[in-house]
Design a protein around this motif. Structure first.
Motif, PDB file in Angstrom:
ATOM      1  N   GLY A 270       2.774   1.305 -11.605  1.00 32.17           N
ATOM      2  CA  GLY A 270       2.703   0.205 -10.550  1.00 32.17           C
ATOM      3  C   GLY A 270       3.899   0.120  -9.763  1.00 32.17           C
ATOM      4  O   GLY A 270       4.885   0.574 -10.016  1.00 32.17           O
ATOM      5  N   ASP A 271       3.975  -0.288  -8.400  1.00 35.98           N
ATOM      6  CA  ASP A 271       5.202  -0.478  -7.642  1.00 35.98           C
ATOM      7  C   ASP A 271       5.994  -1.403  -8.303  1.00 35.98           C
ATOM      8  O   ASP A 271       7.062  -1.768  -7.585  1.00 35.98           O
ATOM      9  CB  ASP A 271       4.733  -0.263  -6.074  1.00 35.98           C
ATOM     10  CG  ASP A 271       3.802  -1.522  -5.912  1.00 35.98           C
ATOM     11  OD1 ASP A 271       3.528  -2.362  -6.683  1.00 35.98           O
ATOM     12  OD2 ASP A 271       3.656  -1.546  -4.509  1.00 35.98           O
ATOM     13  N   SER A 272       5.419  -2.246  -9.072  1.00 39.76           N
ATOM     14  CA  SER A 272       6.214  -3.242  -9.807  1.00 39.76           C
ATOM     15  C   SER A 272       7.568  -2.794 -10.354  1.00 39.76           C
ATOM     16  O   SER A 272       8.718  -3.129 -10.498  1.00 39.76           O
ATOM     17  CB  SER A 272       5.505  -3.911 -11.052  1.00 39.76           C
ATOM     18  OG  SER A 272       4.834  -3.108 -11.834  1.00 39.76           O
ATOM     19  N   LEU A 273       7.715  -1.376 -10.380  1.00 33.17           N
ATOM     20  CA  LEU A 273       8.765  -0.487 -10.806  1.00 33.17           C
ATOM     21  C   LEU A 273       9.916  -0.754 -10.004  1.00 33.17           C
ATOM     22  O   LEU A 273      11.341  -0.634 -10.290  1.00 33.17           O
ATOM     23  CB  LEU A 273       8.782   1.066 -10.909  1.00 33.17           C
ATOM     24  CG  LEU A 273       8.276   1.747  -9.530  1.00 33.17           C
ATOM     25  CD1 LEU A 273       9.536   2.292  -8.917  1.00 33.17           C
ATOM     26  CD2 LEU A 273       7.353   3.066 -10.081  1.00 33.17           C
TER      27      LEU A 273
ATOM     28  N   VAL B 113      -5.495   6.595  -7.755  1.00 31.66           N
ATOM     29  CA  VAL B 113      -4.590   5.856  -6.834  1.00 31.66           C
ATOM     30  C   VAL B 113      -4.945   4.479  -6.725  1.00 31.66           C
ATOM     31  O   VAL B 113      -6.256   4.135  -6.871  1.00 31.66           O
ATOM     32  CB  VAL B 113      -4.426   6.555  -5.745  1.00 31.66           C
ATOM     33  CG1 VAL B 113      -3.782   7.908  -5.685  1.00 31.66           C
ATOM     34  CG2 VAL B 113      -5.312   6.483  -4.556  1.00 31.66           C
ATOM     35  N   LYS B 114      -4.108   3.608  -6.467  1.00 29.46           N
ATOM     36  CA  LYS B 114      -4.316   2.109  -6.326  1.00 29.46           C
ATOM     37  C   LYS B 114      -3.848   1.818  -4.994  1.00 29.46           C
ATOM     38  O   LYS B 114      -2.554   2.115  -4.631  1.00 29.46           O
ATOM     39  CB  LYS B 114      -3.755   1.451  -7.403  1.00 29.46           C
ATOM     40  CG  LYS B 114      -4.030  -0.419  -7.273  1.00 29.46           C
ATOM     41  CD  LYS B 114      -3.959  -1.061  -8.400  1.00 29.46           C
ATOM     42  CE  LYS B 114      -2.536  -1.423  -8.757  1.00 29.46           C
ATOM     43  NZ  LYS B 114      -1.965  -2.462  -7.655  1.00 29.46           N
ATOM     44  N   LEU B 115      -4.510   0.999  -4.267  1.00 36.69           N
ATOM     45  CA  LEU B 115      -3.882   0.223  -3.153  1.00 36.69           C
ATOM     46  C   LEU B 115      -4.266  -1.218  -2.904  1.00 36.69           C
ATOM     47  O   LEU B 115      -5.373  -1.361  -3.304  1.00 36.69           O
ATOM     48  CB  LEU B 115      -4.189   1.225  -1.828  1.00 36.69           C
ATOM     49  CG  LEU B 115      -5.560   1.198  -1.256  1.00 36.69           C
ATOM     50  CD1 LEU B 115      -5.685   1.914   0.290  1.00 36.69           C
ATOM     51  CD2 LEU B 115      -6.279   2.388  -2.185  1.00 36.69           C
TER      52      LEU B 115
HETATM   53  O1  KIV Z   1       2.503  -3.036  -9.411  1.00 38.41           O
HETATM   54  C1  KIV Z   1       2.106  -3.661 -10.355  1.00 38.41           C
HETATM   55  O2  KIV Z   1       2.398  -3.408 -11.529  1.00 38.41           O
HETATM   56  C2  KIV Z   1       0.518  -4.013 -10.216  1.00 38.41           C
HETATM   57  C3  KIV Z   1       0.287  -4.802 -11.107  1.00 38.41           C
HETATM   58  C4  KIV Z   1       0.799  -6.218 -11.190  1.00 38.41           C
HETATM   59  C5  KIV Z   1      -1.237  -5.025 -11.030  1.00 38.41           C
HETATM   60  O3  KIV Z   1       0.213  -4.085  -9.132  1.00 38.41           O
END
Ligand code: KIV
Length: 254
Positions: free
Chosen positions: A42-45, A109-111
């Motif tokens: 995740g971009d939570s990184l 991928v996620k957006l």
């Molecule tokens: O970046 C992330 O960890 C996320 C989750 C909160 C779903 O998008």
């Protein structure tokens, strides 16, 4: 669609899907070996690994670096790579970004967004790349929205989130994250939606699965824990104790 993604889709209405974030090789290897179904880089990184105040500082270079490490570790889990802010402003740019993330080992991928990014999702899925959508609270929009809050509280907001889900489905995504959304709305979306819904801060048992941020789960980022998190460990406490023991040992007078 590849067999790993087909196996996840086949879980709809049968067996809940466990997704967890990981951003580096040892963590990804541990969570993969523990049997998690999907690993989200995740971009939570940006917050939990890089110390930024929110996800809007994350770049594609950051993501490529971390996705590559996670992909080296994951033998069974589906590796989902987040597309950072401003890397999917057009369908062409979205496809280019998705291809770059797949080239370093992502499975999908996620957006973030629904109606607003339908064309971007379609461009990616039509190229054969699996997409996980993300609706409800969109962390990349936190500055415009003035903070993190529960979504879907009014009928208008609930209807807008439902329209976002429909756009994500139309565009060919296999799954969608529903973040910080009123629990009854998340449940209604899951019932109406043919793809895998993954909740975070959207209530227990309302979705086809859940995602959690690894640091929240194991207590590795003690300076902030979201109210909906359910920590199962407190590794920050263990680290502090071990470091203090080490310092005391080393600094013992001879
Ligand atoms: O970046 C992330 O960890 C996320 C989750 C909160 C779903 O998008």
């Amino acid at each position: 669609m590849n067999s790993k993604i087909e196996a996840i889709l086949a879980r709809k209405g049968k067996a809940p899907v466990a997704e967890l974030t990981a951003y580096d090789y040892p963590t990804a290897r541990l969570v993969d070996e523990a049997g998690v179904d999907m690993i989200l880089v995740g971009d939570s990184l940006g917050m939990v690994m890089l110390g930024y105040p929110d996800t809007t500082h994350v770049t594609l270079a950051h993501m490529l670096h971390h996705v590559e490490a996670v992909a080296r570790a994951a033998k069974n889990a589906v590796v989902v790579a987040d597309m950072p802010i401003n890397t999917y402003n057009t369908p062409e740019q979205a496809l280019e970004t998705a291809r770059a993330l797949m080239a370093v080992g992502a499975d999908a991928v996620k957006l973030e967004g629904g109606v607003a990014v339908e064309a971007q999702i379609r461009a990616i899925t039509q190229a054969g790349i699996p997409v996980q959508g993300h609706i409800g609270l969109l962390p990349q929009k936190v500055k415009e929205e003035g903070g993190y809050r529960m979504h879907g509280k009014t009928d208008e907001e609930a209807a807008a989130i439902m329209r976002d889900m429909e756009a994500v489905v139309r565009a060919g995504a296999f799954s969608v994250v529903i973040e910080c959304t009123r629990h009854s709305v998340a449940k209604a979306i899951t019932e109406a939606c043919p793809i895998i819904t993954i909740g975070i801060g959207a209530g227990r048992g309302t979705c086809d699965g859940e995602v959690a941020v690894y640091h929240d789960l194991v207590g590795a980022y003690p300076w902030f824990t979201p109210s909906f998190a359910r920590p199962k460990a407190s590794i920050a406490t263990d680290i502090t104790r071990a470091v203090k023991e080490y310092i005391a040992e080393v600094q013992q007078p001879k």
